[in-house]
Write a protein that holds these residues in place. Structure first.
Motif, mmCIF file in Angstrom:
data_model
loop_
_atom_site.group_PDB
_atom_site.id
_atom_site.type_symbol
_atom_site.label_atom_id
_atom_site.label_comp_id
_atom_site.label_asym_id
_atom_site.label_seq_id
_atom_site.Cartn_x
_atom_site.Cartn_y
_atom_site.Cartn_z
ATOM 1 N N ASP A 1 0.819 -1.211 0.000
ATOM 2 C CA ASP A 1 0.000 0.000 0.000
ATOM 3 C C ASP A 1 0.855 1.265 0.000
ATOM 4 O OD1 ASP A 1 -2.392 -1.344 -0.105
ATOM 5 O OD2 ASP A 1 -2.658 -1.400 2.069
ATOM 6 N N ALA B 1 -1.448 -8.954 -3.333
ATOM 7 C CA ALA B 1 -1.877 -7.558 -3.304
ATOM 8 C C ALA B 1 -1.990 -7.038 -4.731
ATOM 9 C CB ALA B 1 -0.881 -6.717 -2.510
ATOM 10 N N ILE C 1 -2.284 -3.500 -6.643
ATOM 11 C CA ILE C 1 -2.117 -2.076 -6.400
ATOM 12 C C ILE C 1 -2.215 -1.310 -7.711
ATOM 13 C CG2 ILE C 1 -0.635 -0.308 -5.377
ATOM 14 C CD1 ILE C 1 -1.550 -2.432 -3.401
#
Length: 314
Positions: free
Chosen positions: A185, A221, A223
């Motif tokens: 993140d 993840a 992103i």
């Protein structure tokens, strides 16, 4: 089990239909007229139909004969192709071989590999076309497309050449100014150098946590990164990364030397993404000896090269 006609009889039948004469067929094939007549009779008995109209002047196919002639041509052509394919395996591959790839993969890996392939098989005329865009193998007459990542097109066949991953890296200068990201993140607040890849959504980076053990596949993840610089040319992305303009995503084999020399530093080293290298074809390798030889050579070359340089180490 149903009996099938002898290919030799189909060949004789095809010649008879072409020459319209048993005598001329016997002369062309170096056999006797009685032998030709006997083989045609055996074929008719096998097919359960009269295949030829016979007169004193000429021989012509019946309606059934026309149908058998059509299939004979098809089957004999297929048998010839099969024989040529098997024969080519035992002889030196030759002819034009068109290969496509991305710029960096083509220049940094394929160029030296194909140099060795050309030396080993000098009768191959190899053309390497590099482009950072999707390629249509059929429309662009490409024999092999060497690409990174899984092959999604259902009509293409993928042959794995090597295992690899994509990793994140940046220059020491950039990281000194902006800090080292600690989680995926954190990339949202960084300048990411986005490469408009051949087959990937623009600006979407997927990252797999390699330290998650058996749960690694679930710990992914996604992103949506951004920055002020992007390009459809990977060399430009590299220039910007080395110049301290941001974080880039690169193949492990491509950035291994720069990481070792300290030109780049690995970002989020516990994360990567699978990016295996494939040779993609429109047909099975058995259909072309030159393509088969090239794929097998590249598989051996990549195995040897990656083992010697260990470019896939985290």
């Amino acid at each position: 089990m149903q009996n099938f006609p002898d290919l030799r009889d189909l060949q004789i039948f095809s010649v008879v239909c072409r020459l319209r004469s048993f005598a001329k067929t016997a002369t062309e094939l170096g056999a006797s007229t009685s032998y030709i007549s006997k083989r045609i009779h055996m074929l008719e008995r096998e097919m359960g139909a009269t295949l030829l109209h016979r007169t004193s002047r000429r021989v012509t196919p019946t309606e059934d004969g026309e149908a058998i002639l059509k299939w004979s041509v098809y089957m004999l052509d297929a048998a010839t192709e099969m024989h040529d394919a098997v024969s080519d395996i035992k002889t030196e591959p030759r002819g034009d071989l068109r290969i496509s790839s991305s710029f960096r993969l083509g220049r940094n890996l394929l160029a030296p590999a194909l140099s060795q392939l050309s030396s080993r098989y000098p009768r191959l005329d190899i053309s390497l076309i590099v482009m950072d865009r999707p390629v249509d193998l059929i429309a662009e007459s490409i024999d092999l497309d060497i690409r990174i990542g899984k092959v999604s097109e259902p009509h293409l066949i993928a042959h794995k050449l090597a295992a690899s991953t994509r990793v994140l890296c940046a220059s020491a200068d950039y990281l000194a100014r902006r800090g080292m990201p600690q989680t995926p993140d954190d990339l949202l607040t960084h300048s990411c150098l986005v490469f408009r890849e051949r087959d990937q959504p623009f600006g979407t980076w997927r990252l797999r946590n390699r330290t998650a053990g058996k749960e690694a596949e679930a710990d992914v993840a996604t992103i949506k990164v951004g920055g002020s610089l992007s390009s459809n040319n990977n060399d430009i992305i590299w220039t910007w990364a080395l110049g301290g303009h941001g974080i880039m995503r690169a193949s492990a084999w491509d950035c291994a030397q720069s990481l070792q020399q300290g030109q780049l530093i690995r970002v989020l080293p516990e994360y990567d993404w699978p990016a295996d290298i494939y040779a993609v074809t429109t047909a099975r390798l058995s259909a072309s000896a030159k393509v088969r030889v090239c794929v097998e050579f590249l598989q051996n070359w990549f195995a040897s090269e990656f083992e010697a340089t260990a470019p896939l180490s985290p």
